[in-house]
Design a protein around this motif. Structure first.
Motif, short mmCIF file in Angstrom:
data_model
loop_
_atom_site.label_atom_id
_atom_site.label_comp_id
_atom_site.label_asym_id
_atom_site.label_seq_id
_atom_site.Cartn_x
_atom_site.Cartn_y
_atom_site.Cartn_z
N GLU A 13 -3.90 44.40 12.72
CA GLU A 13 -3.66 43.90 11.38
C GLU A 13 -4.46 42.64 11.16
O GLU A 13 -4.39 41.69 11.93
N GLN A 14 -5.26 42.66 10.10
CA GLN A 14 -6.03 41.48 9.76
C GLN A 14 -5.28 40.71 8.68
O GLN A 14 -4.72 41.30 7.77
N ILE A 15 -5.27 39.42 8.82
CA ILE A 15 -4.61 38.57 7.85
C ILE A 15 -5.66 37.65 7.26
O ILE A 15 -6.36 36.95 7.98
N LYS A 16 -5.76 37.69 5.95
CA LYS A 16 -6.73 36.83 5.26
C LYS A 16 -6.14 35.44 5.10
O LYS A 16 -5.08 35.27 4.51
N GLU A 44 4.20 36.24 6.98
CA GLU A 44 3.19 37.16 7.52
C GLU A 44 3.55 37.52 8.96
O GLU A 44 4.29 36.81 9.63
N HIS A 58 -4.00 35.80 16.10
CA HIS A 58 -4.42 35.48 14.74
C HIS A 58 -4.76 34.00 14.64
O HIS A 58 -5.78 33.61 14.05
N LEU A 104 2.17 37.11 11.78
CA LEU A 104 1.17 36.37 12.55
C LEU A 104 1.43 36.48 14.05
O LEU A 104 2.57 36.59 14.47
N LYS A 116 5.13 31.72 10.15
CA LYS A 116 5.86 32.93 9.74
C LYS A 116 6.95 32.57 8.74
O LYS A 116 7.16 33.26 7.75
#
Length: 107
Positions: free
Chosen positions: A11-14, A59, A65, A61, A54
């Motif tokens: 999962e990518q988190i912007k 998110e 990340h 995270l 979090k």
């Protein structure tokens, strides 16, 4: 028959500006608590930062990340630092008296 491989998608988190700001504040707090040794955060520091972020952003995270985001932030900082304060002689500079960024005429 061949077994099907399960592909796990990371999962990518912007990162947003507000997330970056909170992350930087969190890193400063962990540093003040002595949870950064020889320039590196200890695992407990990352656990604390993950939980804090979090709670603020909800998110999913992980420590990875945060480590990746830190690399990105360091890279960006390094480029700006070199441009304005470093030894690259880019022609850009900070005028501490008037406080704007200035550039040489040829730049």
């Amino acid at each position: 028959m061949m077994k099907e491989e399960q592909v796990t998608k990371k999962e990518q988190i912007k990162g947003t500006d507000s997330m970056d700001y909170c992350f930087i504040q969190s890193m400063m707090t962990q540093n003040e608590k002595g949870l950064r040794i020889s320039g590196s955060f200890i695992p407990q520091a990352y656990n604390n930062m993950v939980e804090e972020l979090k709670q603020k952003f909800g998110e999913s995270l992980t420590k990875n990340h945060l480590k990746n985001r830190l690399k990105t932030l360091k890279s960006g900082f390094s480029q700006w630092y070199d441009m304005f304060r470093g030894t690259s002689l880019s022609g850009f500079g900070w005028n501490s008296e008037t406080q704007p960024i200035e550039a040489d005429e040829e730049v």
